[in-house]
Design a protein around this motif. Sequence first.
Motif, PDB file in Angstrom:
ATOM      1  N   ASP A 147      45.949  48.735  42.700  1.00 38.15           N
ATOM      2  CA  ASP A 147      45.384  49.453  43.849  1.00 38.15           C
ATOM      3  C   ASP A 147      44.059  50.060  43.389  1.00 38.15           C
ATOM      4  OD1 ASP A 147      44.655  51.360  45.792  1.00 38.15           O
ATOM      5  OD2 ASP A 147      46.753  51.756  46.305  1.00 38.15           O
ATOM      6  N   SER A 148      42.949  49.592  43.963  1.00 35.56           N
ATOM      7  CA  SER A 148      41.625  50.053  43.514  1.00 35.56           C
ATOM      8  C   SER A 148      41.459  51.557  43.657  1.00 35.56           C
ATOM      9  CB  SER A 148      40.523  49.321  44.287  1.00 35.56           C
ATOM     10  OG  SER A 148      40.636  49.574  45.675  1.00 35.56           O
ATOM     11  N   PHE A 164      41.841  46.265  36.396  1.00 36.66           N
ATOM     12  CA  PHE A 164      42.182  46.103  37.807  1.00 36.66           C
ATOM     13  C   PHE A 164      42.568  44.656  38.038  1.00 36.66           C
ATOM     14  CE2 PHE A 164      40.768  45.044  42.210  1.00 36.66           C
ATOM     15  CZ  PHE A 164      41.760  45.752  42.870  1.00 36.66           C
ATOM     16  N   VAL A 165      43.746  44.446  38.608  1.00 33.73           N
ATOM     17  CA  VAL A 165      44.224  43.106  38.931  1.00 33.73           C
ATOM     18  C   VAL A 165      44.177  42.964  40.447  1.00 33.73           C
ATOM     19  CG1 VAL A 165      46.157  41.497  38.767  1.00 33.73           C
ATOM     20  CG2 VAL A 165      45.717  43.110  36.893  1.00 33.73           C
ATOM     21  N   ALA A 166      43.314  42.083  40.928  1.00 32.19           N
ATOM     22  CA  ALA A 166      43.147  41.862  42.366  1.00 32.19           C
ATOM     23  C   ALA A 166      44.152  40.815  42.828  1.00 32.19           C
ATOM     24  CB  ALA A 166      41.721  41.392  42.657  1.00 32.19           C
ATOM     25  N   LEU A 167      45.041  41.222  43.718  1.00 33.49           N
ATOM     26  CA  LEU A 167      46.073  40.319  44.223  1.00 33.49           C
ATOM     27  C   LEU A 167      45.900  40.106  45.726  1.00 33.49           C
ATOM     28  CD1 LEU A 167      49.141  41.998  42.476  1.00 33.49           C
ATOM     29  CD2 LEU A 167      47.907  39.946  41.734  1.00 33.49           C
ATOM     30  N   HIS A 187      40.805  41.119  46.175  1.00 31.34           N
ATOM     31  CA  HIS A 187      39.473  40.724  45.695  1.00 31.34           C
ATOM     32  C   HIS A 187      38.367  41.450  46.461  1.00 31.34           C
ATOM     33  CE1 HIS A 187      42.082  37.500  44.235  1.00 31.34           C
ATOM     34  NE2 HIS A 187      41.243  37.484  43.209  1.00 31.34           N
ATOM     35  N   ARG A 188      38.667  41.906  47.663  1.00 29.36           N
ATOM     36  CA  ARG A 188      37.683  42.664  48.451  1.00 29.36           C
ATOM     37  C   ARG A 188      37.356  44.007  47.803  1.00 29.36           C
ATOM     38  NH1 ARG A 188      39.979  43.695  53.997  1.00 29.36           N
ATOM     39  NH2 ARG A 188      38.013  44.796  54.166  1.00 29.36           N
ATOM     40  N   PHE A 189      38.203  44.472  46.896  1.00 33.40           N
ATOM     41  CA  PHE A 189      38.066  45.804  46.326  1.00 33.40           C
ATOM     42  C   PHE A 189      37.649  45.809  44.851  1.00 33.40           C
ATOM     43  CE2 PHE A 189      41.107  45.816  49.802  1.00 33.40           C
ATOM     44  CZ  PHE A 189      40.483  46.719  50.653  1.00 33.40           C
ATOM     45  N   ALA A 221      36.738  49.035  42.396  1.00 33.94           N
ATOM     46  CA  ALA A 221      37.435  49.244  41.121  1.00 33.94           C
ATOM     47  C   ALA A 221      36.431  49.398  39.983  1.00 33.94           C
ATOM     48  CB  ALA A 221      38.410  48.117  40.843  1.00 33.94           C
ATOM     49  N   LEU A 222      35.411  48.548  39.979  1.00 37.99           N
ATOM     50  CA  LEU A 222      34.381  48.643  38.940  1.00 37.99           C
ATOM     51  C   LEU A 222      33.619  49.961  39.031  1.00 37.99           C
ATOM     52  CD1 LEU A 222      33.079  44.972  38.991  1.00 37.99           C
ATOM     53  CD2 LEU A 222      34.472  46.066  37.199  1.00 37.99           C
TER      54      LEU A 222
END
Length: 75
Positions: A41-42, A51-54, A62-64, A68-69
């Motif tokens: 969760d970003s 951060f793992v984008a699922l 991936h939109r977030f 996260a960065l």
Amino acid sequence: MKGSGGDVNTRTTSYQSAIGSAFGSLPAVLTGTSFRAVAIDSREVEPGDLFVALPGDHTDGHRFVGMALERGARA
């Protein structure tokens, strides 16, 4: 993931092991990279996290990645 407790080195090894298991091996981009915790969760990302984008039912993580960065994710 978050709040797993324990020694930082033990947690890092456990995360790397889990990621390696999921991918068959640790992705080259993560080799030699240490991270504090793993977040999916970003909004929960803290500096030094992975951060793992699922993909999800309602949105795609991936939109977030940018958020996260900005919050300090290492990868």
